[in-house]
Design a protein around this motif. Structure first.
Motif, PDB file in Angstrom:
ATOM      1  N   ASN A 241       0.822  -1.213   0.000  1.00  0.00           N
ATOM      2  CA  ASN A 241       0.000   0.000   0.000  1.00  0.00           C
ATOM      3  C   ASN A 241       0.854   1.260   0.000  1.00  0.00           C
ATOM      4  OD1 ASN A 241      -2.089  -1.822   2.221  1.00  0.00           O
ATOM      5  ND2 ASN A 241      -2.514  -1.448   0.060  1.00  0.00           N
ATOM      6  N   GLY A 242       1.942   1.238   0.767  1.00  0.00           N
ATOM      7  CA  GLY A 242       2.820   2.407   0.795  1.00  0.00           C
ATOM      8  C   GLY A 242       3.419   2.700  -0.564  1.00  0.00           C
ATOM      9  N   ALA A 243       3.964   1.664  -1.228  1.00  0.00           N
ATOM     10  CA  ALA A 243       4.553   1.860  -2.551  1.00  0.00           C
ATOM     11  C   ALA A 243       3.499   2.279  -3.564  1.00  0.00           C
ATOM     12  CB  ALA A 243       5.243   0.571  -3.002  1.00  0.00           C
ATOM     13  N   GLU A 244       2.293   1.713  -3.437  1.00  0.00           N
ATOM     14  CA  GLU A 244       1.216   2.036  -4.371  1.00  0.00           C
ATOM     15  C   GLU A 244       0.834   3.510  -4.299  1.00  0.00           C
ATOM     16  OE1 GLU A 244      -3.381   0.650  -5.366  1.00  0.00           O
ATOM     17  OE2 GLU A 244      -2.358  -0.128  -3.594  1.00  0.00           O
ATOM     18  N   VAL A 268      11.930  -2.851   0.851  1.00  0.00           N
ATOM     19  CA  VAL A 268      11.577  -3.920  -0.089  1.00  0.00           C
ATOM     20  C   VAL A 268      12.801  -4.750  -0.458  1.00  0.00           C
ATOM     21  CG1 VAL A 268      10.819  -4.359  -2.463  1.00  0.00           C
ATOM     22  CG2 VAL A 268       9.519  -2.795  -0.992  1.00  0.00           C
ATOM     23  N   LEU A 269      13.929  -4.090  -0.742  1.00  0.00           N
ATOM     24  CA  LEU A 269      15.099  -4.806  -1.250  1.00  0.00           C
ATOM     25  C   LEU A 269      15.998  -5.370  -0.152  1.00  0.00           C
ATOM     26  CD1 LEU A 269      16.062  -2.417  -4.178  1.00  0.00           C
ATOM     27  CD2 LEU A 269      15.059  -4.696  -4.357  1.00  0.00           C
ATOM     28  N   ILE A 302       3.439  -6.099  -7.018  1.00  0.00           N
ATOM     29  CA  ILE A 302       2.878  -4.753  -7.177  1.00  0.00           C
ATOM     30  C   ILE A 302       3.812  -3.723  -6.554  1.00  0.00           C
ATOM     31  CG2 ILE A 302       0.920  -3.256  -6.633  1.00  0.00           C
ATOM     32  CD1 ILE A 302      -0.809  -5.798  -6.489  1.00  0.00           C
ATOM     33  N   ALA A 303       4.285  -4.015  -5.347  1.00  0.00           N
ATOM     34  CA  ALA A 303       5.157  -3.066  -4.647  1.00  0.00           C
ATOM     35  C   ALA A 303       6.440  -2.829  -5.426  1.00  0.00           C
ATOM     36  CB  ALA A 303       5.466  -3.593  -3.246  1.00  0.00           C
ATOM     37  N   ALA A 304       7.098  -3.913  -5.854  1.00  0.00           N
ATOM     38  CA  ALA A 304       8.366  -3.771  -6.565  1.00  0.00           C
ATOM     39  C   ALA A 304       8.170  -3.075  -7.908  1.00  0.00           C
ATOM     40  CB  ALA A 304       9.012  -5.143  -6.751  1.00  0.00           C
ATOM     41  N   SER A 305       7.088  -3.393  -8.603  1.00  0.00           N
ATOM     42  CA  SER A 305       6.817  -2.767  -9.902  1.00  0.00           C
ATOM     43  C   SER A 305       6.562  -1.274  -9.747  1.00  0.00           C
ATOM     44  CB  SER A 305       5.624  -3.439 -10.576  1.00  0.00           C
ATOM     45  OG  SER A 305       5.882  -4.798 -10.837  1.00  0.00           O
ATOM     46  N   ASN A 306       5.775  -0.894  -8.759  1.00  0.00           N
ATOM     47  CA  ASN A 306       5.505   0.526  -8.526  1.00  0.00           C
ATOM     48  C   ASN A 306       6.781   1.288  -8.189  1.00  0.00           C
ATOM     49  OD1 ASN A 306       2.735   0.578  -9.021  1.00  0.00           O
ATOM     50  ND2 ASN A 306       2.215   0.000  -6.936  1.00  0.00           N
ATOM     51  N   LEU A 307       7.639   0.697  -7.373  1.00  0.00           N
ATOM     52  CA  LEU A 307       8.884   1.368  -7.000  1.00  0.00           C
ATOM     53  C   LEU A 307       9.839   1.451  -8.180  1.00  0.00           C
ATOM     54  CD1 LEU A 307       9.486  -0.140  -3.442  1.00  0.00           C
ATOM     55  CD2 LEU A 307       8.712   2.166  -3.996  1.00  0.00           C
ATOM     56  N   ALA A 308       9.876   0.414  -9.014  1.00  0.00           N
ATOM     57  CA  ALA A 308      10.762   0.440 -10.184  1.00  0.00           C
ATOM     58  C   ALA A 308      10.384   1.570 -11.132  1.00  0.00           C
ATOM     59  CB  ALA A 308      10.725  -0.904 -10.898  1.00  0.00           C
ATOM     60  N   LEU A 318      15.388  -4.004  -8.243  1.00  0.00           N
ATOM     61  CA  LEU A 318      13.940  -4.211  -8.224  1.00  0.00           C
ATOM     62  C   LEU A 318      13.501  -5.078  -9.403  1.00  0.00           C
ATOM     63  CD1 LEU A 318      12.958  -0.563  -7.267  1.00  0.00           C
ATOM     64  CD2 LEU A 318      12.409  -2.592  -5.902  1.00  0.00           C
ATOM     65  N   GLU A 319      14.076  -4.850 -10.567  1.00  0.00           N
ATOM     66  CA  GLU A 319      13.709  -5.645 -11.737  1.00  0.00           C
ATOM     67  C   GLU A 319      14.137  -7.095 -11.568  1.00  0.00           C
ATOM     68  OE1 GLU A 319      15.546  -3.411 -14.852  1.00  0.00           O
ATOM     69  OE2 GLU A 319      13.782  -2.124 -15.163  1.00  0.00           O
TER      70      GLU A 319
END
Length: 705
Positions: A241-244, A268-269, A302-308, A318-319
Motif C-alpha cells: 500500500n505504501g509503494a502504491e 523492499v530490497l 505490485i510493490a516492486a513494480s511501482n517502485l521500479a 527491483l527488476e
C-alpha cells in the motif's frame, strides 16, 4: 491605491492557479486509484460483466443478497463484508472501459440499491478494524468508480462512514491504511487539504523506526503489535500500500520526498525480498496469517513494480526481484546471509534454496493469537527453521500440522492448548546471529517452561549444520527435536534401506541419512531418528477462522526423540538442500564439516574445505583443534573466522544486543587496527561492537594476514 490593489490581484490570480493545479493533481491521483481496480488490458471483460450481472440478478428487492450472512460476528473473516465486495465488483463492471455492462441501467440500479441497503443497516463488527479500516477500504474505491452515478445523499453518507477511520494516531500498516482511506476521501471531496494531510502523515510513517517503535526497523524487518516480526503480515501491506500510494502521487504536488522513497526501496530490497522464495513469503514472518489459506507474497510484485517505475539507482535490483517472483520454478539468484537483529531472524540464500531461522528473546514477542487466529502458534518463534527449494514445501499444510513438531524446534510434548502461552516475549536474552553478508550463524539460549537447551544453526554454501546441547527437561513428557514436517512429495529414501520407505512411521538407528524431495538430512551420531510418511488430518478451523471441513494431506516428518526426564542431551544434524541421492551419499562419505564443540558453553563448526570456523560462545572460552590452531574470546559472543593466504575476515556480534568490546585471540599473524601480537605467535584482536540501535548487528573486519 494601485500599489495595494496590484499585489492583491496577483495573489488572487496565483491562488486560482494553485487551486486549478491542485484539482488537476487530484484528478491524476483519482484516475490512478481507479485504474488499480479496473480489469487489466486484455482481460476477459465478458466474464467480468457476466459475474456482475449475475450479482445484480440475485439481489433482493431491499438491496441485500440472500446468501450473505449479515449476522456474522467473525472478527477475522467477516462474511457480511462480502456485500461490499460484490458491490465493488458490480461497480467495476459498470465503469470499466469496453465492458459489455458499461452504463447498463439495471446494473446501476442494483448498485445504488445495494449501496442504500448498506448505508441503512450500517453493519458493524466486534473487531474495530472492520469498522474503521476494512469497510472504508472497500467503500472508497466504489465511490471513486461511481463518480457522478452516486446520489449526493449516498456520497455524503459514504464520506461520513469513511471519517470513522480515526487514523492520525495509528502506527505501521494501520496508519498507512488510514491515510489511504483519507486520500480516497479527499479525491471524492476534491479537497487538496485532506489529501495533503494524509500524504504528509503517511510519509512521516515511512521511515526507520526508533527503538521501541513499530514499523520499519533499522535492519529493515517490520514490527507491528509491539516488538513482533510481521514482515509478511502487516509489513506486506505496508510495502504494497505504501509503494502504491507513493506511485499514485508521482509527478504531483503530493509526491513523496526522495528520503521516503529511499526508505521504501530499502525496506523492499534489504528486508522483504530476503524473506521470500519465488512468491512464497517465509511463514516465520507472516505471524498469525499462517492460519489463512492461500497465504502468499504475490502482492510484492505490485510493490516492486511501482517502485521500479519511480526510477533511481536501485531499479536493476527491483527488476531482478520482479523476475524472480514472476519466473515460476526458476532458481533464485539472490545469494547471501542476513541476520535481522531487531527481530531475532536469520535468512540464508543460495541459488538452489532459501533457509530461515526464527527465534524469540526477551526483546521480542513470539507470534500472537488475535481474533481467533493463531490458537496453536505456541512454538512459531522457538528456533523454527524452514528450508525452501521451490517455495511450495509447506503451502497450506498447516491445518494438518502437528504443532508440537514444527521444523527446527525442540519441544516438550504436552497439552500446550491447556497451558496457554501463545505470544508473549521469549524467556532468554542470549539470542542472535552473526553474518558477514555471505555466511552466517544463528544461536539461542533456549528456555520454554521446564525445557532448556542451547541451539545453533551454522549456514554454509551447500548445507546448514544444526546443533543442540545442554538439553534438559525434568518431566515425564517426551522431548523431540523436529528436523522437518512438510508435504510428502515422492519417495523417502534412507541409508539403511535399499528401497523407498513404505507409508508409516519408521525408526532409524544413527548414524543415518534421509533423502526426500531434493533435500538430504545427515545424522552423524548415534541416537533415535524417526521418519514418517503418511496422511495427517485437520481443519483450518482448528487453528484459525477458516473452514471446519476435515482435510487429509500426505506429510513427511523427521525428528529426533530425546525421551523424557532429559538431562544434558544433545543433537547434531546437517541439512543439504537441493541435492540428489547420489550427491548426498558423496557428502556423507566426504564428511564436509567438523563439529569442534557442542556443549552448553560453546557450539562450533569448521567447514573442512574452506577452513571457516563459526562459533557460538555462551561464555568466555576457547577452541582448539590439537594442531596449534586456536580461537579464544574473553566475552560471550558469536564469531566467524574466514582466512586465506593474504587476509582474514572476522565477523562478530553480541546476541544480547548491547555494546561490547571483545578480545579475540587467534592463531594467525594478523595486521591492522586493534591487533596485538601474542607470545605464542598468534594475534589478539580487540573488537569494539556496535551500540545504540545497531547493537546486536555484526561487526565485519578484514585483516592482512
Amino acid at each position: 491605491m494601485n500599489s495595494v490593489v496590484l499585489p492583491l490581484c496577483l495573489f488572487g490570480v496565483a491562488a486560482i492557479a494553485a487551486d486549478a493545479a491542485a484539482l488537476e493533481d487530484i484528478e491524476v491521483i483519482r484516475d490512478r486509484i481507479i485504474a488499480r481496480y479496473l480489469p487489466a488490458p486484455g482481460a476477459p471483460l465478458e466474464r467480468v460483466a457476466a459475474a456482475a450481472t449475475g450479482c445484480a440478478q440475485q439481489l433482493a428487492e431491499d438491496g441485500s443478497w440472500p446468501d450473505v450472512d449479515y449476522a456474522s460476528d467473525s472478527r477475522s473473516r467477516w462474511a457480511t463484508a462480502n456485500h461490499l465486495a460484490r458491490l465493488r465488483d458490480m461497480t467495476v463492471a459498470y465503469c470499466a472501459p469496453g465492458s459489455p455492462a458499461k452504463g447498463e441501467t439495471a446494473l446501476v440500479e442494483a448498485i445504488c440499491r445495494s449501496l442504500d441497503f448498506w448505508m441503512a443497516e450500517d453493519f458493524r463488527n466486534p473487531n474495530w478494524w472492520w469498522n474503521e479500516i476494512g469497510v472504508q477500504l472497500s467503500l472508497g474505491p466504489t465511490l471513486l468508480l461511481l463518480d457522478g452515478a452516486a446520489t449526493p445523499e449516498q456520497q455524503a453518507r459514504s464520506i461520513e462512514i469513511m471519517k470513522r477511520s480515526r487514523w492520525a494516531t495509528w502506527t505501521g500498516q494501520n496508519l498507512v491504511w488510514g491515510a489511504t482511506i483519507q486520500i480516497m476521501r479527499g479525491c471524492i471531496e476534491n479537497s487538496p487539504d485532506v489529501i495533503r494531510e494524509a500524504y504528509d502523515r503517511m510519509y512521516e510513517e515511512i521511515r526507520i523506526a526508533q527503538p521501541g517503535e513499530e514499523g520499519v526497523q533499522v535492519d529493515f524487518s517490520f514490527h507491528q503489535h509491539g516488538a513482533q516480526l510481521y514482515s509478511g503480515g502487516y509489513g506486506l501491506g505496508f510495502a504494497t500500500n505504501g509503494a502504491e500510494f507513493i506511485h499514485h502521487a508521482r509527478g504531483t504536488q503530493f509526491a513523496a520526498p526522495d528520503s521516503v522513497v529511499d526508505v521504501m526501496k530499502g525496506y523492499v530490497l534489504d528486508g522483504q525480498q530476503w524473506m521470500m522464495r519465488a512468491l512464497t513469503f517465509d511463514y516465520s514472518a507472516v505471524g498469525r496469517e499462517i492460519t489463512r489459506p492461500g497465504k502468499s507474497g504475490s502482492v510484492m510484485l505490485i510493490a516492486a513494480s511501482n517502485l521500479a517505475e519511480l526510477g533511481g539507482d536501485r531499479v536493476p535490483e527491483l527488476e531482478a526481484f520482479i523476475t524472480r517472483m514472476k519466473t515460476a520454478g526458476a532458481e533464485c539468484p539472490l545469494r547471501g546471509n542476513r541476520h535481522f537483529w531487531r527481530s531475532d531472524y536469520t535468512a540464508h540464500h543460495r541459488p538452489g534454496y532459501f533457509a530461515s531461522v526464527r527465534m524469540a528473546s526477551t526483546r521480542n514477542r513470539r507470534s500472537e493469537v488475535c481474533n481467533s487466529e493463531g490458537r496453536k502458534s505456541h512454538h512459531l518463534a522457538d528456533g523454527v527453521m524452514y528450508v525452501y527449494v521451490d517455495g511450495q514445501e509447506h503451502a497450506d499444510i498447516f491445518p494438518v500440522w502437528d504443532w508440537q513438531r514444527i521444523p527446527g524446534t525442540t519441544c516438550e510434548q504436552m497439552d500446550w492448548a491447556a497451558k496457554g502461552g501463545v505470544g508473549g516475549t521469549g524467556e532468554t536474552d542470549f539470542v542472535g546471529g552473526v553474518s558477514d553478508g555471505e555466511y552466517g550463524l544463528a544461536a539461542m539460549g533456549f528456555e520454554r517452561g521446564a525445557l532448556k537447551a542451547r541451539k545453533a544453526w551454522f549456514c554454509f554454501d551447500e548445507a546448514i549444520v544444526c546443533l543442540g546441547a545442554a538439553i534438559a527437561c525434568d518431566g515425564a513428557n517426551a522431548v523431540l527435536t523436529t528436523v522437518n514436517q512438510c508435504h510428502l512429495r515422492g519417495n523417502v529414501l534412507v541409508s539403511s534401506a535399499a528401497q523407498p520407505l513404505e507409508s508409516g512411521t519408521h525408526e532409524l538407528p544413527g548414524p543415518a541419512w534421509v533423502h526426500h524431495n531434493k533435500v538430504g538430512y545427515v545424522f552423524p551420531n548415534e541416537g533415535v531418528v524417526r521418519v514418517a510418511n503418511q496422511a495427517q488430518t485437520g481443519a483450518w478451523a482448528d487453528i484459525g477462522t477458516g473452514s471446519d471441513k476435515q482435510i487429509d494431506l500426505d506429510v513427511f516428518s523427521l525428528w529426533l526423540d530425546h525421551g523424557d526426564r532429559v538431562s544434558n542431551a544433545d543433537y547434531a544434524y546437517v541439512v543439504y538442500p537441493k541435492v540428489s541421492v547420489e550427491e548426498l551419499e558423496g557428502r556423507v562419505a566426504a564428511s564436509d564439516f567438523e563439529v569442534l564443540a557442542n556443549t552448553g558453553q560453546v557450539q562450533a563448526v569448521r567447514d573442512k574445505a574452506s577452513g571457516m570456523i563459526q562459533a557460538a560462545f555462551y561464555e568466555a572460552g576457547a577452541l582448539g583443534d590439537g594442531e596449534g590452531r586456536f580461537l579464544r574470546v574473553d566475552q560471550p559472543c558469536l564469531i566467524m573466522l574466514r582466512d586465506t593466504d593474504e587476509s582474514a575476515c572476522i565477523a562478530i556480534s553480541n546476541p544480547l544486543n548491547q555494546p561490547l568490546t571483545v578480545n579475540a585471540d587467534i592463531a594467525l599473524a594478523l595486521e591492522g587496527e586493534g591487533c596485538t601480537p601474542l607470545p605464542d605467535g598468534g594475534t589478539r584482536v580487540t573488537l569494539v561492537l556496535p551500540d545504540g540501535a545497531m547493537a546486536g548487528s555484526s561487526l565485519v573486519r578484514v585483516f592482512a594476514g
